[in-house]
Design an enzyme around this catalytic site. Structure first.
Site, short mmCIF file in Angstrom:
data_model
loop_
_atom_site.label_atom_id
_atom_site.label_comp_id
_atom_site.label_asym_id
_atom_site.label_seq_id
_atom_site.Cartn_x
_atom_site.Cartn_y
_atom_site.Cartn_z
N ASP A 1 0.83 -1.33 -0.04
CA ASP A 1 0.06 -0.10 -0.12
C ASP A 1 0.92 1.25 -0.04
OD1 ASP A 1 0.97 -0.30 2.55
OD2 ASP A 1 -1.16 0.05 3.67
N SER A 2 2.19 1.17 0.08
CA SER A 2 3.25 2.29 -0.26
C SER A 2 2.97 2.80 -1.60
CB SER A 2 4.60 1.71 -0.09
OG SER A 2 4.89 0.56 -0.56
N ASP B 1 -0.99 -5.77 -0.22
CA ASP B 1 -1.43 -5.42 1.17
C ASP B 1 -2.92 -5.16 1.19
OD1 ASP B 1 0.60 -4.83 2.98
OD2 ASP B 1 1.28 -3.02 1.98
N LYS C 1 -1.42 -9.24 2.69
CA LYS C 1 -0.71 -8.89 3.95
C LYS C 1 -1.45 -7.96 4.78
CE LYS C 1 3.17 -5.81 3.96
NZ LYS C 1 2.73 -4.79 4.58
N GLU D 1 -1.59 -5.56 8.68
CA GLU D 1 -1.14 -4.89 9.69
C GLU D 1 -1.60 -5.15 10.88
OE1 GLU D 1 -0.09 -0.69 9.14
OE2 GLU D 1 0.70 -0.93 7.11
N GLU E 1 8.82 -4.47 10.73
CA GLU E 1 9.17 -2.99 10.21
C GLU E 1 9.64 -2.09 11.31
OE1 GLU E 1 6.59 -0.95 7.26
OE2 GLU E 1 8.03 0.66 7.60
#
Ligand code: KIV
Length: 283
Positions: free
Chosen positions: A56-57, A103, A132, A134, A201
């Site tokens: 999602d970056s 993401d 993925k 978070e 991270e």
């Protein structure tokens, strides 16, 4: 021309989710890179890099937003489709393909199991082989239902960029002993819920090493030192394409921005001097 050290591995068998576990058991380190588009996906497909993250970056790197909060399921679906077309060789697993993790964007797994399943369905049918997400506390049910539904889940602990507003900035996490213990606990929970791997991270290297030793599933580090089972970088950082963002952990493996600027300057000079196009570049 490919340099001597560049491996053209387009016929290496692609990884599957279960290969992450066996790679860790063998002590084989895993390399992952983010990718958002078709052209770079074609290049990654020809590389030895183990797996791709459609991160999602993309919201920041490709679309210029200040954080990943602006990524939506629709945006992630479009980028996943482009990457999947770039690495595609037919059915998965197929020679030359790459394992694609996408993401789950901001809040897409926090509104209940059905919303999470809908989001994962959109991303998996777009070409992702895994998702993925978070954190873990408060969405254990979503993680469990995804894994029970045959969707490989990669976790993401430590600095969780979708929580940047709560942190008050992008900051190293887990420095205090209690915060470190929390991350270690969450890592064990992720494993129990069926995750096949996790990103760590921006946490201290010692903590990342401890977490890595405490779980059977591999840890993929970014800004988490050398004790993880693998490493991931944002492609544009790896290629040195950022003029104004140079975090300590993101080693540029190419002086990309200057190489690009040199090429643009050369093109500009060639156009203005009349050296481009030449006769053999014309019809
Ligand atoms: O979105 C992303 O690029 C990521 C990496 C930083 C791991 O999640």
């Amino acid at each position: 021309m490919l340099s001597d050290t560049t491996t053209l591995s387009s016929y290496a068998a692609p990884l599957r989710a279960q290969d992450f576990l066996s790679a860790k058991a063998r002590g084989q380190r895993l390399s992952m890179v983010t990718c958002y588009d078709y052209t770079f996906a074609r290049l990654l497909r020809a590389s030895a890099v183990d797996a791709i993250l459609v991160g999602d970056s993309a919201a920041m790197v490709v679309h210029g937003y200040p954080s990943t909060l602006s990524a939506t399921v629709d945006l992630m679906r479009v980028h996943t489709e482009a990457v999947a077309r770039g690495v595609s060789t037919g059915d998965f697993p197929a020679p030359g393909g790459k394992f694609i993790v996408t993401d789950m964007p901001f809040l897409s797994f926090r509104k209940g199991v059905t919303t999470a399943l809908d989001a994962a369905q959109a991303l998996m049918t777009a070409g992702a082989h895994a998702v993925k997400l978070e954190g873990v506390d408060g969405h254990e049910d979503a993680i469990q239902r995804l894994t029970q539904s045959g969707i490989p889940v990669m976790g993401h602990l430590g600095l969780q960029p979708q929580s940047v507003r709560a942190y008050g900035g992008f900051r190293v996490q887990g420095r205090a002993a209690a915060a470190g213990r929390e991350i270690a606990r969450q890592a064990r929970t992720l494993e129990e819920l069926g995750a096949f791997a996790m990103v760590l991270e921006c946490i201290p290297a010692g903590l990342a090493r401890e977490v890595t030793a405490s779980v059977r599933i591999p840890t993929i580090g970014i800004g988490a030192g050398d004790g993880c089972d693998g490493q991931i970088l944002v492609l544009h950082d790896l290629l040195g394409l950022n003029l104004d963002f140079h975090p300590r952990f993101a080693r540029p493996f190419l002086d990309g921005s200057h190489r690009v600027l040199d090429a643009l300057a050369e093109f500009d000079r060639a156009v203005k001097s009349g050296a481009f196009p030449a006769a053999d570049e014309s019809y």
